[in-house]
Scaffold this motif. Sequence first.
Motif, short mmCIF file in Angstrom:
data_model
loop_
_atom_site.label_atom_id
_atom_site.label_comp_id
_atom_site.label_asym_id
_atom_site.label_seq_id
_atom_site.Cartn_x
_atom_site.Cartn_y
_atom_site.Cartn_z
N ASP A 144 53.39 -42.16 34.28
CA ASP A 144 53.23 -41.75 35.52
C ASP A 144 51.95 -42.35 36.26
O ASP A 144 52.02 -42.59 37.34
N LYS A 145 50.90 -41.90 35.67
CA LYS A 145 49.88 -42.46 36.09
C LYS A 145 49.66 -44.01 36.32
O LYS A 145 49.20 -44.38 37.49
N LEU A 146 50.16 -44.80 35.43
CA LEU A 146 50.39 -46.21 35.70
C LEU A 146 51.24 -46.66 36.99
O LEU A 146 50.76 -47.42 37.65
N ASP A 147 52.12 -45.94 36.97
CA ASP A 147 53.25 -46.17 38.19
C ASP A 147 52.45 -45.93 39.59
O ASP A 147 52.58 -46.58 40.54
N ILE A 148 51.59 -44.89 39.47
CA ILE A 148 50.95 -44.58 40.78
C ILE A 148 49.86 -45.52 40.97
O ILE A 148 49.72 -45.75 42.32
N ILE A 149 49.21 -46.03 40.07
CA ILE A 149 48.24 -47.06 40.28
C ILE A 149 48.90 -48.48 40.63
O ILE A 149 48.32 -49.07 41.62
N ILE A 150 49.97 -48.74 40.14
CA ILE A 150 50.73 -50.01 40.53
C ILE A 150 51.22 -49.96 42.01
O ILE A 150 50.88 -50.78 42.78
N GLN A 151 51.82 -48.79 42.44
CA GLN A 151 51.78 -48.41 43.78
C GLN A 151 50.71 -48.72 44.57
O GLN A 151 50.83 -49.21 45.75
N HIS A 152 49.69 -48.07 44.33
CA HIS A 152 48.62 -48.02 44.95
C HIS A 152 48.08 -49.59 45.30
O HIS A 152 47.68 -49.95 46.45
N ILE A 153 47.81 -50.30 44.31
CA ILE A 153 47.28 -51.84 44.39
C ILE A 153 48.06 -52.44 45.20
O ILE A 153 47.76 -53.69 45.74
N ASN A 154 49.26 -52.16 45.45
CA ASN A 154 50.52 -53.01 46.10
C ASN A 154 50.44 -52.51 47.56
O ASN A 154 51.09 -53.30 48.34
N HIS A 155 49.57 -51.80 47.90
CA HIS A 155 49.42 -51.36 49.38
C HIS A 155 47.91 -51.69 49.98
O HIS A 155 46.88 -51.24 49.08
#
Length: 207
Positions: A144-155
């Motif tokens: 879950d935390k990894l998914d949040i960070i991946i979404q974050h760096i793509n914006h």
Amino acid sequence: ELKALQAQIDPHFLFNTLEAIRMVAVVEGSKTSSKMIFHLSKLFRYSLESKDTVPLYTEIRYVNQYLKLMQFKYPDKLTVDINIPNEVEQIMVQKLILQPIIENYFAHGFKKNQFNNELLILAHQLGEKIDIIVKDNGKGMSEDKLDIIIQHINHEEGDGVKSIGLRNIHQRLKLKYGDQFGISLTSIKDQGTTVKLSIPVQEIKHV
């Protein structure tokens, strides 16, 4: 404008002051402090250079200075393995793309109470791209935390997640090389994290 001017520090003043402090440390017999100040001075010099791109071996040399500082801070707690083949070390990369990743590791992945911390930095060519990989055996993170960070760096816009450095690198790589390049992350909680930077082969420059 006044605040901006007041915030400016003459690099020569900074380096001269650091050298003066280092000499005092030498006279007082503090070899560790002296060495740490020496490496810190090297870091400042590199960060203030005007070049936008440097050979990969230069970026690795900068990262080494930072790692030596951290190994002084955490003696005998970290093993570093750097594996950069000769045919890849001449590749031209954007400056300061690795240090924020290493800094993130020490902030979120490094196990301060353990002596078996390992950090691996390697690079290799795969077809038309070069992959630079930073892998650790640290704390890792949940899916879950990894998914949040991946979404974050793509914006481009921030949302409070503490991965500004990763997003900055990812966006810089995408802007320079295209959307097919940039950062990718994998992580397993309590086992470690792997950060991969991908850039195109045509950026290799023999000097």
